[in-house]
Scaffold this motif. Structure first.
Motif, PDB file in Angstrom:
ATOM      1  N   LEU A 201      11.148  -3.394 -11.915  1.00 18.31           N
ATOM      2  CA  LEU A 201      12.249  -3.911 -12.738  1.00 18.31           C
ATOM      3  C   LEU A 201      13.088  -2.901 -13.018  1.00 18.31           C
ATOM      4  N   VAL A 202      12.899  -1.759 -13.560  1.00 18.85           N
ATOM      5  CA  VAL A 202      13.638  -0.717 -13.931  1.00 18.85           C
ATOM      6  C   VAL A 202      14.437  -0.308 -12.804  1.00 18.85           C
ATOM      7  N   CYS A 203      13.547  -0.089 -11.506  1.00 24.33           N
ATOM      8  CA  CYS A 203      14.314   0.486 -10.283  1.00 24.33           C
ATOM      9  C   CYS A 203      15.393  -0.425  -9.844  1.00 24.33           C
ATOM     10  N   ASN A 204      14.992  -1.796  -9.880  1.00 30.92           N
ATOM     11  CA  ASN A 204      16.160  -2.916  -9.250  1.00 30.92           C
ATOM     12  C   ASN A 204      17.145  -2.984 -10.206  1.00 30.92           C
TER      13      ASN A 204
ATOM     14  N   LEU B 279      22.570  -3.526 -11.362  1.00 32.75           N
ATOM     15  CA  LEU B 279      23.515  -3.507 -12.546  1.00 32.75           C
ATOM     16  C   LEU B 279      24.500  -2.816 -12.167  1.00 32.75           C
ATOM     17  N   TYR B 280      24.669  -1.429 -12.206  1.00 35.53           N
ATOM     18  CA  TYR B 280      26.024  -0.820 -12.061  1.00 35.53           C
ATOM     19  C   TYR B 280      26.648  -1.103 -10.955  1.00 35.53           C
ATOM     20  N   PRO B 281      26.111  -1.219  -9.498  1.00 37.23           N
ATOM     21  CA  PRO B 281      26.902  -1.469  -8.520  1.00 37.23           C
ATOM     22  C   PRO B 281      27.403  -3.017  -8.534  1.00 37.23           C
ATOM     23  N   ALA B 282      26.634  -3.846  -9.215  1.00 38.63           N
ATOM     24  CA  ALA B 282      27.288  -5.326  -9.508  1.00 38.63           C
ATOM     25  C   ALA B 282      28.596  -5.217 -10.217  1.00 38.63           C
TER      26      ALA B 282
ATOM     27  N   MET C 261       4.514   6.952  -6.208  1.00 40.44           N
ATOM     28  CA  MET C 261       5.859   7.218  -6.606  1.00 40.44           C
ATOM     29  C   MET C 261       6.962   6.339  -6.060  1.00 40.44           C
ATOM     30  N   TYR C 262       6.538   5.380  -5.397  1.00 37.76           N
ATOM     31  CA  TYR C 262       7.447   4.371  -4.644  1.00 37.76           C
ATOM     32  C   TYR C 262       8.697   4.183  -5.667  1.00 37.76           C
ATOM     33  N   TRP C 263       8.505   3.704  -6.805  1.00 39.82           N
ATOM     34  CA  TRP C 263       9.641   3.228  -7.539  1.00 39.82           C
ATOM     35  C   TRP C 263      10.612   4.300  -7.831  1.00 39.82           C
ATOM     36  N   LEU C 264       9.983   5.694  -8.264  1.00 41.04           N
ATOM     37  CA  LEU C 264      11.035   6.838  -8.438  1.00 41.04           C
ATOM     38  C   LEU C 264      11.693   6.894  -7.003  1.00 41.04           C
ATOM     39  N   LEU C 265      11.217   6.914  -5.971  1.00 45.77           N
ATOM     40  CA  LEU C 265      11.604   7.446  -4.789  1.00 45.77           C
ATOM     41  C   LEU C 265      12.826   6.270  -4.447  1.00 45.77           C
ATOM     42  N   LYS C 266      12.253   5.128  -4.527  1.00 43.87           N
ATOM     43  CA  LYS C 266      13.364   4.068  -4.136  1.00 43.87           C
ATOM     44  C   LYS C 266      14.675   3.997  -5.353  1.00 43.87           C
ATOM     45  N   CYS C 267      14.364   4.377  -6.483  1.00 44.96           N
ATOM     46  CA  CYS C 267      15.650   4.558  -7.582  1.00 44.96           C
ATOM     47  C   CYS C 267      16.340   5.608  -6.847  1.00 44.96           C
ATOM     48  N   VAL C 268      15.815   6.807  -6.413  1.00 46.27           N
ATOM     49  CA  VAL C 268      16.387   7.965  -5.929  1.00 46.27           C
ATOM     50  C   VAL C 268      17.330   7.516  -4.791  1.00 46.27           C
ATOM     51  N   PHE C 269      16.845   6.958  -4.077  1.00 49.13           N
ATOM     52  CA  PHE C 269      17.455   6.401  -2.642  1.00 49.13           C
ATOM     53  C   PHE C 269      18.580   5.235  -3.220  1.00 49.13           C
ATOM     54  N   MET C 270      18.405   4.578  -4.225  1.00 50.54           N
ATOM     55  CA  MET C 270      19.506   3.623  -4.792  1.00 50.54           C
ATOM     56  C   MET C 270      20.674   4.349  -5.092  1.00 50.54           C
TER      57      MET C 270
END
Length: 175
Positions: A61-64, A69-72, A116-125
């Motif tokens: 949820l945090v990662c998404n 939110l900011y891009p929207a 650490m998927y959600w951290l890496l996804k967040c960095v990717f985003m």
């Protein structure tokens, strides 16, 4: 090396002090109440977010939220400005975001095995949205998506037109 670090710090300070950004007022309030420089507040917040994504509850949820939110918000802002450059930038982001979300859906089993998927996804985003020449969404779009699109779009357009014509025929018969 030290000069490059100082340059990055100055750019970060300028971004964190930019009055047009939604986070400026929040950082100003925290800075005023604590007396801590907003750059340090930013780094502590990033470190806290990283720890949360690695070990905390609701990392997905945090990662998404970070990726959405900011891009929207800035996409809506871009639509409301007369300039088209920002529209193109954020449309490109959403194309890459959608493609990544589609790939991620089918790779869902792998996500559970990767701690650490959600951290890496967040960095990717964040990389997809950073306002630099190394913007991930522009790089991925121009190097991967656009060439593939240019190679295959005529077949896809033909298929869509055939489906549309068949659907129209079926709907006309039912009336």
């Amino acid at each position: 090396m030290a000069a490059k670090v100082m340059e990055i710090k100055e750019k970060l300070e300028a971004t964190l002090n930019d009055g047009s950004k939604p986070w400026t007022a929040i950082l100003a309030q925290i800075e005023a109440k604590t007396g801590i420089n907003r750059v340090y507040i930013f780094f502590v917040s990033v470190a806290g977010l990283a720890l949360w994504l690695m070990f905390g509850f609701a990392g997905q949820l945090v990662c998404n939220c970070v990726g959405f939110l900011y891009p929207a918000y800035v996409s809506i802002h871009a639509i409301e400005t007369p300039h088209k450059d920002d529209d193109t930038k954020w449309l490109t982001y959403w194309v890459v975001y959608a493609l990544f979300s589609l790939v991620e859906f089918f790779a869902d089993i792998i996500v559970g095995w990767f701690p650490m998927y959600w951290l890496l996804k967040c960095v990717f985003m964040v990389w997809l949205m950073i306002p630099t020449e190394f913007n991930g969404s522009l790089i991925l779009y121009n190097r991967i998506i656009k060439p593939y699109y240019l190679q295959h779009h005529s077949r896809v357009d033909d298929t869509i037109n055939k489906v549309r014509q068949e659907a129209t025929k079926i709907l006309e018969k039912q009336q």
